[in-house]
Every structure is written in structure tokens, then in C-alpha cells.
Scaffold this active site. Structure first.
Site, PDB file in Angstrom:
ATOM      1  N   GLU A 158       0.830  -1.209   0.000  1.00 55.48           N
ATOM      2  CA  GLU A 158       0.000   0.000   0.000  1.00 55.48           C
ATOM      3  C   GLU A 158       0.863   1.257   0.000  1.00 55.48           C
ATOM      4  O   GLU A 158       0.514   2.264  -0.640  1.00 55.48           O
ATOM      5  CB  GLU A 158      -0.934  -0.006   1.205  1.00 55.48           C
ATOM      6  CG  GLU A 158      -2.015  -1.078   1.122  1.00 55.48           C
ATOM      7  CD  GLU A 158      -2.881  -1.151   2.359  1.00 55.48           C
ATOM      8  OE1 GLU A 158      -4.073  -1.473   2.228  1.00 55.48           O
ATOM      9  OE2 GLU A 158      -2.363  -0.878   3.474  1.00 55.48           O
TER      10      GLU A 158
ATOM     11  N   GLU B 246      -3.368  -9.745   4.378  1.00 54.23           N
ATOM     12  CA  GLU B 246      -4.182  -9.358   5.532  1.00 54.23           C
ATOM     13  C   GLU B 246      -5.303 -10.349   5.830  1.00 54.23           C
ATOM     14  O   GLU B 246      -5.656 -10.560   6.991  1.00 54.23           O
ATOM     15  CB  GLU B 246      -4.784  -7.959   5.315  1.00 54.23           C
ATOM     16  CG  GLU B 246      -3.825  -6.811   5.569  1.00 54.23           C
ATOM     17  CD  GLU B 246      -2.961  -6.473   4.374  1.00 54.23           C
ATOM     18  OE1 GLU B 246      -2.320  -5.420   4.397  1.00 54.23           O
ATOM     19  OE2 GLU B 246      -2.915  -7.280   3.411  1.00 54.23           O
TER      20      GLU B 246
END
Length: 261
Positions: free
Chosen positions: A112, A132
Site C-alpha cells: 500500500e 491481511e
């Protein structure tokens, strides 16, 4: 400070920011705050034009959130600092080019962080993932950004499975601009940074604001905001010495000298 997890190197109009937090360059709350302060200072310094973000060492760019720190009480929903996680993805009015030089593993929040840059260069041994899902959480920023950057079904597969993918696949989907031999990554990043630093900073600012503003807008709505003088960086450009210098340099058949004003 030499013991800071964020090292900086300044050369002319270029700022190199290195995440240096052994063993894997994971980001905790304190590191994220420092990164935010660093990128805010870069944004607000009129002498700086381009930033490079990279990781220390050859194995890890950044694995994202420091889960060990979280287990010790570092709240996931705590204060990440002025620019959000990693200092970049929520930095307001970042109107200067940022290059990510991905020197190794970039997963979770580390991917990210790379996605928050404008240009991504990656070492030939770099690898990526959004794992995640395996820890029962969501890659929130990637869930927003990735389906807009690469084909929807590929983005959803990566988000839903958390699988690893190599740099060749990342390049194939257009996630990275260039694959560079690991020992030449920073040389290439600085070469590109110097090229950008020699360009017109007010034009870069206008480009970045237009792109941000138009991301979810209809074409005509975005154009109307430009023509109705509703974008500050565009208006600054149109009234600048640099725009006149560009026209004069073209007429005089010489290279322009950009002053950023």
C-alpha cells in the site's frame, strides 16, 4: 538522528527517504508518525521537487504493519500521523512526484505504501502480497486503490486469496513501471528523480491535482472545474513566471529554466 527508523538523504532538489527498521522494515505507530512528518516537510519545502521512498537492505522494502508491536499493545487504530499509515497514502496536497524503489518484499501495508507513490521501480527479486486476509483483517487502502490500477478480477483475486506474486507478474499487470537489477535499483531511481527534478514543478503540481480531482469525476465535470478556475495549482501555473518562461524558451529554441514560481 542515526537511530531513527527513517533515514533521509538530500541532494539538490531530491529527497531520498529510507525505511530502516530491522529486521524487516515493519512500520509501527511511532515510525508512521515520523514518516508523515518527513513527507509533510518534503511537501512544504519549496527547494525540494522529487522524493524517493525505499527500504534498507536487499530483502525487505516493507512488510507493512508491525504485528509484533500490535501484539504488545500498539493499537492498529491508533494515530498514524499526518499522512496516515506510512506517511503518504493520506497526505493532503502532495503535489510533487514520489518514486517508490521497491528493493525486496512489499506486502500488506508495504505494498500500500508503494501504491501511494506516482512511479514504482522494483528490483528483479522483489515480491508482493496482500496477506491481511490470513490475519483476519482487511487491506483497506489496497481495496480502494488496486481495482483502479490493475484489472478488477486480478485485484480481487489478490485481495481475496492473499497469495504472493513476483515482480514479473506485477509488471505484467502494470503495477510496477520498471524491473531493475537489484544492485542498480537506487542508481535508476536517482536517474529518474534527477530527470523529474529538472522539469517544471508547477506543471507537476497541476497534473497531480487534476488526476486526484478527476479520479471519480465524469470527464466534463472534471474539465469544468479546470476551466472555471476551481483547481488552485492549475491557476497558479497559468499565472506563473514558469509558464511565460516555457513559451519564451520554445520561441528562443533553448532549454527552459524553471523557478517554480
Amino acid at each position: 538522528m542515526t537511530d531513527s527508523p527513517v533515514k533521509t538523504r538530500r541532494d539538490g532538489a531530491i529527497l531520498e527517504v529510507t525505511l530502516d527498521r530491522p529486521k524487516a522494515n515493519a512500520i509501527d505507530l511511532a515510525t508512521s508518525v515520523i514518516m508523515g512528518d518527513t513527507f509533510m516537510a518534503f511537501r512544504d519545502d519549496p527547494e525540494l521537487r522529487v522524493a524517493i521512498i525505499t527500504g534498507a537492505g536487499a530483502k525487505f522494502f516493507c512488510p507493512g504493519w508491525d504485528l509484533k508491536a500490535a501484539a504488545d499493545g500498539d493499537a492498529v487504530d491508533g494515530n498514524y500521523g499526518v499522512g496516515g499509515f506510512g506517511g503518504l497514502q493520506e497526505m493532503r496536497d502532495m503535489n510533487k512526484p514520489v518514486i517508490a524503489a521497491v528493493n525486496g518484499i512489499a506486502c500488506g501495508g508495504g505494498l500500500e505504501l508503494a501504491l501511494s507513490a506516482d512511479i514504482i521501480l522494483a528490483a528483479d527479486h522483489a515480491s508482493f502480497a496482500l496477506p491481511e486476509i490470513r490475519s483476519g483483517t482487511v487491506a483497506d487502502a489496497a481495496s480502494v486503490k488496486l481495482p483502479k490500477r490493475i484489472p478488477y478480477h486480478i485485484a480481487m483475486e489478490l485481495l481475496l486469496t492473499g497469495r504472493w506474486f513476483d515482480v514479473q507478474e506485477a509488471h505484467r499487470w502494470g503495477l510496477v513501471n520498471e524491473i531493475v537489477p537489484g544492485d542498480g535499483l537506487m542508481e535508476r531511481a536517482w536517474e529518474l528523480a534527477r530527470l523529474l527534478a529538472s522539469g517544471p514543478p508547477l506543471v507537476y503540481a497541476a497534473i497531480k491535482e487534476i488526476v486526484r480531482d478527476a479520479e471519480d469525476a465524469k470527464f466534463q465535470d472534471a474539465m469544468n472545474r479546470i476551466t472555471k478556475s476551481q483547481l488552485a495549482s492549475v491557476e497558479t501555473l497559468y499565472r506563473s513566471e514558469d509558464q511565460m518562461e516555457g513559451a519564451r524558451a520554445f520561441a528562443e529554441k533553448r532549454d527552459p529554466v524553471w523557478k517554480g514560481r
